[in-house]
Design a protein around this motif. Sequence first.
Motif, PDB file in Angstrom:
ATOM      1  N   LEU A 237      60.077  58.157  89.840  1.00  0.00           N
ATOM      2  CA  LEU A 237      60.170  56.840  89.210  1.00  0.00           C
ATOM      3  C   LEU A 237      58.802  56.161  89.140  1.00  0.00           C
ATOM      4  CD1 LEU A 237      63.583  55.476  90.484  1.00  0.00           C
ATOM      5  CD2 LEU A 237      62.996  56.427  88.253  1.00  0.00           C
ATOM      6  N   ARG A 238      57.974  56.418  90.154  1.00  0.00           N
ATOM      7  CA  ARG A 238      56.631  55.850  90.102  1.00  0.00           C
ATOM      8  C   ARG A 238      55.883  56.422  88.894  1.00  0.00           C
ATOM      9  NH1 ARG A 238      54.419  57.410  94.780  1.00  0.00           N
ATOM     10  NH2 ARG A 238      55.906  56.048  95.832  1.00  0.00           N
ATOM     11  N   GLU A 239      56.036  57.738  88.708  1.00  0.00           N
ATOM     12  CA  GLU A 239      55.412  58.389  87.547  1.00  0.00           C
ATOM     13  C   GLU A 239      55.921  57.782  86.233  1.00  0.00           C
ATOM     14  OE1 GLU A 239      53.197  60.793  86.132  1.00  0.00           O
ATOM     15  OE2 GLU A 239      52.368  60.221  88.077  1.00  0.00           O
ATOM     16  N   VAL A 240      57.248  57.613  86.154  1.00  0.00           N
ATOM     17  CA  VAL A 240      57.837  57.057  84.940  1.00  0.00           C
ATOM     18  C   VAL A 240      57.284  55.648  84.690  1.00  0.00           C
ATOM     19  CG1 VAL A 240      59.990  56.239  83.881  1.00  0.00           C
ATOM     20  CG2 VAL A 240      59.956  58.417  85.084  1.00  0.00           C
ATOM     21  N   ARG A 241      57.187  54.895  85.773  1.00  0.00           N
ATOM     22  CA  ARG A 241      56.682  53.528  85.645  1.00  0.00           C
ATOM     23  C   ARG A 241      55.250  53.525  85.119  1.00  0.00           C
ATOM     24  NH1 ARG A 241      54.603  51.003  90.007  1.00  0.00           N
ATOM     25  NH2 ARG A 241      53.734  49.030  89.327  1.00  0.00           N
ATOM     26  N   MET A 242      54.426  54.393  85.713  1.00  0.00           N
ATOM     27  CA  MET A 242      53.029  54.477  85.282  1.00  0.00           C
ATOM     28  C   MET A 242      52.956  54.903  83.813  1.00  0.00           C
ATOM     29  SD  MET A 242      51.222  53.451  87.687  1.00  0.00           S
ATOM     30  CE  MET A 242      49.625  53.859  86.990  1.00  0.00           C
ATOM     31  N   SER A 243      53.788  55.868  83.425  1.00  0.00           N
ATOM     32  CA  SER A 243      53.740  56.352  82.038  1.00  0.00           C
ATOM     33  C   SER A 243      54.070  55.221  81.068  1.00  0.00           C
ATOM     34  CB  SER A 243      54.726  57.488  81.773  1.00  0.00           C
ATOM     35  OG  SER A 243      55.027  58.214  82.910  1.00  0.00           O
ATOM     36  N   LEU A 244      55.056  54.432  81.427  1.00  0.00           N
ATOM     37  CA  LEU A 244      55.470  53.342  80.530  1.00  0.00           C
ATOM     38  C   LEU A 244      54.384  52.268  80.435  1.00  0.00           C
ATOM     39  CD1 LEU A 244      59.217  53.002  81.575  1.00  0.00           C
ATOM     40  CD2 LEU A 244      58.339  53.967  79.446  1.00  0.00           C
ATOM     41  N   LEU A 245      53.822  51.921  81.595  1.00  0.00           N
ATOM     42  CA  LEU A 245      52.774  50.898  81.578  1.00  0.00           C
ATOM     43  C   LEU A 245      51.565  51.384  80.787  1.00  0.00           C
ATOM     44  CD1 LEU A 245      52.951  49.546  85.247  1.00  0.00           C
ATOM     45  CD2 LEU A 245      53.601  48.334  83.143  1.00  0.00           C
ATOM     46  N   GLU A 246      51.260  52.650  80.964  1.00  0.00           N
ATOM     47  CA  GLU A 246      50.114  53.201  80.249  1.00  0.00           C
ATOM     48  C   GLU A 246      50.365  53.221  78.741  1.00  0.00           C
ATOM     49  OE1 GLU A 246      48.642  57.408  80.463  1.00  0.00           O
ATOM     50  OE2 GLU A 246      47.499  56.462  82.084  1.00  0.00           O
ATOM     51  N   ALA A 247      51.630  53.388  78.371  1.00  0.00           N
ATOM     52  CA  ALA A 247      51.970  53.373  76.951  1.00  0.00           C
ATOM     53  C   ALA A 247      52.029  51.947  76.418  1.00  0.00           C
ATOM     54  CB  ALA A 247      53.301  54.073  76.717  1.00  0.00           C
ATOM     55  N   ASP A 248      51.681  50.976  77.293  1.00  0.00           N
ATOM     56  CA  ASP A 248      51.592  49.586  76.879  1.00  0.00           C
ATOM     57  C   ASP A 248      52.952  48.922  76.704  1.00  0.00           C
ATOM     58  OD1 ASP A 248      49.921  47.469  76.491  1.00  0.00           O
ATOM     59  OD2 ASP A 248      49.714  47.757  74.331  1.00  0.00           O
ATOM     60  N   VAL A 249      53.934  49.394  77.467  1.00  0.00           N
ATOM     61  CA  VAL A 249      55.225  48.718  77.452  1.00  0.00           C
ATOM     62  C   VAL A 249      55.076  47.454  78.313  1.00  0.00           C
ATOM     63  CG1 VAL A 249      57.685  48.896  78.010  1.00  0.00           C
ATOM     64  CG2 VAL A 249      56.429  50.925  77.295  1.00  0.00           C
ATOM     65  N   ASN A 250      55.688  46.381  77.873  1.00  0.00           N
ATOM     66  CA  ASN A 250      55.634  45.109  78.587  1.00  0.00           C
ATOM     67  C   ASN A 250      56.048  45.276  80.060  1.00  0.00           C
ATOM     68  OD1 ASN A 250      57.300  42.657  79.553  1.00  0.00           O
ATOM     69  ND2 ASN A 250      55.931  41.826  77.983  1.00  0.00           N
ATOM     70  N   TYR A 251      55.276  44.669  80.981  1.00  0.00           N
ATOM     71  CA  TYR A 251      55.512  44.940  82.421  1.00  0.00           C
ATOM     72  C   TYR A 251      56.903  44.518  82.872  1.00  0.00           C
ATOM     73  CZ  TYR A 251      55.086  40.054  83.671  1.00  0.00           C
ATOM     74  OH  TYR A 251      55.326  38.718  83.786  1.00  0.00           O
ATOM     75  N   LYS A 252      57.418  43.422  82.267  1.00  0.00           N
ATOM     76  CA  LYS A 252      58.730  42.927  82.670  1.00  0.00           C
ATOM     77  C   LYS A 252      59.811  43.931  82.220  1.00  0.00           C
ATOM     78  CE  LYS A 252      61.776  39.289  83.325  1.00  0.00           C
ATOM     79  NZ  LYS A 252      62.923  40.117  83.040  1.00  0.00           N
ATOM     80  N   VAL A 253      59.616  44.463  81.037  1.00  0.00           N
ATOM     81  CA  VAL A 253      60.552  45.462  80.522  1.00  0.00           C
ATOM     82  C   VAL A 253      60.533  46.698  81.427  1.00  0.00           C
ATOM     83  CG1 VAL A 253      61.044  47.002  78.573  1.00  0.00           C
ATOM     84  CG2 VAL A 253      60.348  44.636  78.152  1.00  0.00           C
ATOM     85  N   VAL A 254      59.336  47.089  81.847  1.00  0.00           N
ATOM     86  CA  VAL A 254      59.212  48.255  82.723  1.00  0.00           C
ATOM     87  C   VAL A 254      59.924  48.006  84.051  1.00  0.00           C
ATOM     88  CG1 VAL A 254      57.613  49.750  83.982  1.00  0.00           C
ATOM     89  CG2 VAL A 254      57.022  48.948  81.697  1.00  0.00           C
ATOM     90  N   LYS A 255      59.728  46.820  84.570  1.00  0.00           N
ATOM     91  CA  LYS A 255      60.329  46.511  85.870  1.00  0.00           C
ATOM     92  C   LYS A 255      61.861  46.597  85.790  1.00  0.00           C
ATOM     93  CE  LYS A 255      60.465  43.214  89.630  1.00  0.00           C
ATOM     94  NZ  LYS A 255      61.921  43.317  89.687  1.00  0.00           N
ATOM     95  N   ASP A 256      62.413  45.946  84.782  1.00  0.00           N
ATOM     96  CA  ASP A 256      63.871  45.987  84.612  1.00  0.00           C
ATOM     97  C   ASP A 256      64.362  47.417  84.423  1.00  0.00           C
ATOM     98  OD1 ASP A 256      63.891  43.311  84.835  1.00  0.00           O
ATOM     99  OD2 ASP A 256      64.235  42.875  82.712  1.00  0.00           O
ATOM    100  N   PHE A 257      63.606  48.160  83.627  1.00  0.00           N
ATOM    101  CA  PHE A 257      63.960  49.548  83.336  1.00  0.00           C
ATOM    102  C   PHE A 257      64.079  50.356  84.628  1.00  0.00           C
ATOM    103  CE2 PHE A 257      62.888  53.930  82.388  1.00  0.00           C
ATOM    104  CZ  PHE A 257      63.596  54.185  81.231  1.00  0.00           C
ATOM    105  N   ILE A 258      63.021  50.277  85.435  1.00  0.00           N
ATOM    106  CA  ILE A 258      63.007  51.053  86.680  1.00  0.00           C
ATOM    107  C   ILE A 258      64.123  50.586  87.624  1.00  0.00           C
ATOM    108  CG2 ILE A 258      61.637  51.622  88.748  1.00  0.00           C
ATOM    109  CD1 ILE A 258      60.589  53.042  86.298  1.00  0.00           C
TER     110      ILE A 258
END
Length: 461
Positions: free
Chosen positions: A32-53
Amino acid sequence: MAFESLTNRLNKAFRDITGKGKLTEKNMNDMLREVRMSLLEADVNYKVVKDFIDHVKEKALGADVMSSLNPSQMVVKIVHDEIVELLGTSEASINFKSSGITTIMMVGLQGTGKTTASAKIANVLKKKKARKPLLVACDIVRPAAIEQLKTLGNSIDVEVYSEGADVPALTQAKNAMEYAKANGYDTVLFDTAGRLHIDEELMQELADIKEAVQPDDILLTVDAMTGQDIVTVAQSFNEQLAVTGLVLTKLDGDSRGGGILSVRAITNVPVKFVGQGEKVDDLDIFYPDRMADRILGMGDIMTFVEQAQEKMDMEEQAKAASKMMSGKFTLDDMLMQIRQMNKLGSLGGIMKMIPGMSQMAGQIDEAKAEGQMKKTEAIILSMTMEERENPDILRASRKSRIAKGSGTQVADINRLIKQFEQTRQMMKMMGNMGKNGKMPNMGALMGKKPKNNFGGFGRRR
Ligand SMILES: Nc1nc2c(ncn2[C@@H]2O[C@H](COP(=O)(O)OP(=O)(O)OP(=O)(O)O)[C@@H](O)[C@H]2O)c(=O)[nH]1
Ligand SMILES: [Mg+2]
C-alpha cells in the motif's frame, strides 16, 4: 502513452505482493505504501490518495480477504475495484431529452479541445446514435474559430450554424435554436469561446448562453496533460455553471494520469467522453472499468483480478454447499450450481481446484459431462418452482409435460430425480459428519459415486 509510469509502478507493487505466498499485515502495508507513492508521483490529489488508501485498507483487512484462497490476489482486486470507484462506477451518457431538441454546451479553458470535441461528439451522435446534430459556432473571439469548426463540420458532414464574428454569441445561440427547430435538427451542440484563465467576462457570457438555451448537458473539456490544476479549474466551472459531464482530452499524450484520477473524485461530475487524438474519430465513450484496466496495465494484473473473481465465486459455492449439507437442497439449487459451474469453466479444471478431487479430474469425459449438464439444466427449467422445491409431487403426467418442455425423455427425468435424491442424501450425511467434528473426505465420498457430477464441490477447507 498516458499513465505509463503509474502503470509500471503499480505493477511492480502488485508483483511483489503476489510473489509472496502469504499475505501478512507487513507486506500488505509495504504494498500500500508503494501504491500510495505511485499515485502521488502520478500527481493524484493527496486527499484523494489518502481516501483511496484508507478504503483499500479497510476492505483488505476485512474478514473476506483474510479467509480467501489467495489473499494477495484479493488485495490487487480491491485496488482495481477502488480505481473503478474513483473513476465512477457506471458509464454516463448524454442526457437526451425524451422529446424536443437536446442541447449540449461545450465549455472549457483555451486550447483544451472544445471545438475538436464538439465535432467529435456530433460525429458519434450522428453515426452511433442516429441523431441529426447541428453545430453552432459561439466562439467569435478567436478569429479562426469559426473556420475551424466549419472545416471539422464539413469533414463529418454536419452543418455548422454561424452568423459570423460580428454578431454576439448569445444572439447566435438563440437564433440557432430557431434554425434547428425549423430544419428538423434533434441535437444542437454549442462550441463556446475559451480563455487562458477563468475570468468574470467569460463566465458571464457562458451563463447567458446557458440561460438562453437551457442545455441538457454542459460538458467541460479538461486536458489530461494539465495534472492537478484540472481539479481547480473543474471545480470553479462546476460551481458557476453546474457542469453535467467531463470530456477528458489529449489522453493520447504523455500524461501522468493524476488529474484524471482526481477530477471525478473531487468534483463528482462524471466523465462522459475521452479524446484520444486530433482526428474526429478519436473519441471514446468513457468506461470506468476499461480505464482502470488500462491504468493497471492489462496482462498480469488482469489475470490476478479475474482469478480473484473466480475465488469469490468459489466462496459463493461454499455457502451453497453449507445449505446443501443441511439437507435443504432443492432442484433449484442444483440449477444454480450448474450455472455457477458453467461460469467457472471446464469441469475438470474446477475439480482440480477442489482439495481431494484433483485425481478425479482426469477421469472425466468433458463432452459427455457438458451434455449431461445442459440436459439437466433444460429439465429443471421446465419445472415449476413447486416441482423444483419438492420433486416428490412429480407423477407421470407432470413428467411427460417436463420431458416435452425440455426435449428429453421421461427416463432422463427419472434419472435426474434419482441422482438428485442421492446427492441430497449424501449432502445430509456429510453435514452430519461435519457436525461430529470429523470433516468428510470429499474425494473418497465422491469416488464412490463417480457418475454424480453435481454434489459436493466448492467446499473449502
Ligand atoms: N493529441 C490530441 N490533440 C487534441 C485532442 N483534442 C484536441 N486536440 C488538439 O488541441 C488543440 C486545441 O483544440 P481545440 O479543439 O481547438 O481547443 P479549444 O478548446 O476549442 O480551443 P479554443 O477555442 O482556442 O479555446 C488542437 O490542435 C487540437 O487538434 C486530443 O484528444 N488529442
Ligand atoms: Mg475552440
